[in-house]
Enzyme design. Sequence first.
Site, short mmCIF file in Angstrom:
data_model
loop_
_atom_site.label_atom_id
_atom_site.label_comp_id
_atom_site.label_asym_id
_atom_site.label_seq_id
_atom_site.Cartn_x
_atom_site.Cartn_y
_atom_site.Cartn_z
N LYS A 80 -0.51 -53.84 1.12
CA LYS A 80 -1.07 -52.50 1.39
C LYS A 80 -1.52 -51.77 0.12
CE LYS A 80 1.47 -51.72 5.68
NZ LYS A 80 2.26 -50.79 6.49
N ASN A 164 17.10 -39.44 -0.53
CA ASN A 164 16.99 -40.84 -0.90
C ASN A 164 18.16 -41.22 -1.78
OD1 ASN A 164 15.46 -43.28 -0.70
ND2 ASN A 164 15.01 -43.07 -2.88
N ARG A 165 18.63 -42.46 -1.61
CA ARG A 165 19.71 -43.00 -2.44
C ARG A 165 19.39 -42.78 -3.92
NH1 ARG A 165 20.40 -49.43 -2.10
NH2 ARG A 165 18.19 -49.25 -2.60
N LEU A 231 11.97 -45.54 12.05
CA LEU A 231 10.76 -46.39 11.91
C LEU A 231 11.05 -47.84 12.29
CD1 LEU A 231 8.90 -45.17 8.70
CD2 LEU A 231 9.00 -44.17 10.98
P1 NAP Z 1 10.53 -49.62 1.03
O1 NAP Z 1 9.33 -49.09 0.33
O2 NAP Z 1 11.18 -50.87 0.56
O3 NAP Z 1 11.64 -48.44 1.05
C1 NAP Z 1 12.95 -48.70 1.48
C2 NAP Z 1 13.76 -47.39 1.51
O4 NAP Z 1 15.07 -47.70 2.01
C3 NAP Z 1 13.94 -46.75 0.12
O5 NAP Z 1 13.96 -45.36 0.26
C4 NAP Z 1 15.34 -47.28 -0.27
O6 NAP Z 1 16.02 -46.45 -1.17
C5 NAP Z 1 16.04 -47.25 1.07
N1 NAP Z 1 17.20 -48.15 1.08
C6 NAP Z 1 17.18 -49.49 1.05
N2 NAP Z 1 18.44 -49.95 1.05
C7 NAP Z 1 19.26 -48.87 1.07
C8 NAP Z 1 20.68 -48.69 1.07
N3 NAP Z 1 21.51 -49.74 1.05
N4 NAP Z 1 21.18 -47.42 1.10
C9 NAP Z 1 20.32 -46.36 1.12
N5 NAP Z 1 18.98 -46.46 1.11
C10 NAP Z 1 18.46 -47.70 1.08
O7 NAP Z 1 10.22 -49.88 2.58
P2 NAP Z 1 9.12 -49.14 3.50
O8 NAP Z 1 7.89 -49.94 3.52
O9 NAP Z 1 9.06 -47.71 3.14
O10 NAP Z 1 9.79 -49.35 4.95
C11 NAP Z 1 10.96 -48.63 5.31
C12 NAP Z 1 11.35 -48.97 6.75
O11 NAP Z 1 10.32 -48.55 7.63
C13 NAP Z 1 11.53 -50.48 6.98
O12 NAP Z 1 12.60 -50.66 7.86
C14 NAP Z 1 10.23 -50.89 7.66
O13 NAP Z 1 10.38 -52.01 8.51
C15 NAP Z 1 9.93 -49.63 8.47
N6 NAP Z 1 8.47 -49.48 8.78
C16 NAP Z 1 8.11 -49.43 10.10
C17 NAP Z 1 6.78 -49.26 10.43
C18 NAP Z 1 6.39 -49.19 11.89
O14 NAP Z 1 5.20 -49.36 12.19
N7 NAP Z 1 7.30 -48.91 12.78
C19 NAP Z 1 5.81 -49.15 9.42
C20 NAP Z 1 6.22 -49.19 8.08
C21 NAP Z 1 7.57 -49.36 7.78
P3 NAP Z 1 15.82 -46.62 -2.78
O15 NAP Z 1 14.54 -45.90 -3.12
O16 NAP Z 1 17.01 -45.96 -3.37
O17 NAP Z 1 15.76 -48.09 -3.06
#
Ligand code: NAP
Length: 299
Positions: A80, A164-165, A231
């Site tokens: 993306k 956020n963490r 999400l």
């Molecule tokens: P990303 O950029 O990897 O962000 C992950 C987030 O989760 C960050 O804020 C991270 O915090 C936090 N996180 C991860 N492990 C954690 C933990 N153990 N404790 C606390 N916080 C934690 O991922 P993304 O692309 O934003 O996606 C996030 C979620 O949305 C995923 O589950 C994805 O599948 C979902 N999603 C769904 C759709 C849909 O169409 N439904 C579209 C996009 C995404 P840190 O910053 O501290 O690492």
Amino acid sequence: MNLNKNTEIKNVDVNTKIMAVIGDPIAHSLSPLMHNDIIATNGLNAVYFPFHVKPEGLAKFVESAKNLGFAGFNATMPHKTPLLDIVDIIDEEAASYHSINTVKIRDGVTYGYNTDVHGLFTAFEDAGIGLEGSRIMILGAGGAAGSIVIGAESQKVGSVTVFNRTLDKSESLCGNLEYASAKEWTAEEMRRAASESDIIINCTSLGMSGMESDFEDLSFLDETSAMLCDLIYNPWETAFLRYGRERGLKTMNGIWMLIYQGILAFEIFMDVKLDRKKEAERLYDICRDELECHEPVKK
Ligand code: NAP
């Protein structure tokens, strides 16, 4: 040709519009299922394929898609952001999110869009949840959260509070956005914000299938009457949503965002207008069957 259990392609000819989704990994994408169902239901001459494209193969894929006359393609992780450097013309919204999930191709020119955030907002709208003036609590500050926080301005929301963490990331995300503020991920701060919010959106990957971590403590939801949105759609109902549902809160899982981003992308690829709500309701059942989940779900 059988692309999946719901779709059979009967006629393919030189006029068949070709669309695709690319990602790494891609095997579990629901996009081929959704798009081919829209094609079949609406009697369109088109086909939608999944392609496993690794980061180093992205530019070559885009070149090939242009040469083969694809109508367009969707992109998921990790493409993306890199697409911003490859696509010819970038839509304003996609540029502001630093994220392209939809590429339309016309006469060898690529146009980049982002339908993820608009997909989520359309899901809220169709569920009868107005965002204007609402106080939104966001959990997470990754790619998805970032786009939603930026996109929230267009919905004239009242405020956005980001937890956020890693505090640095939420602080830099909120930056100079007047309506957004970053708060520390502590039980007390989260409880206070939750009780003052109308909508709480989990944008972290906590609770996602295949991920070992989940929320250790959800009691910050005990004093809220907010609507909860996750999400995540696999599992269909996360612990976050279940906790809220069992306490009488309205909940919505991530399948609606996925479905609406797909419908909006399809309209862009094919230059058509669909009955979005009707399409979404049918796709919801298909996706739920595909994920083989029979738990009770509340929209
Ligand atoms: P990303 O950029 O990897 O962000 C992950 C987030 O989760 C960050 O804020 C991270 O915090 C936090 N996180 C991860 N492990 C954690 C933990 N153990 N404790 C606390 N916080 C934690 O991922 P993304 O692309 O934003 O996606 C996030 C979620 O949305 C995923 O589950 C994805 O599948 C979902 N999603 C769904 C759709 C849909 O169409 N439904 C579209 C996009 C995404 P840190 O910053 O501290 O690492």
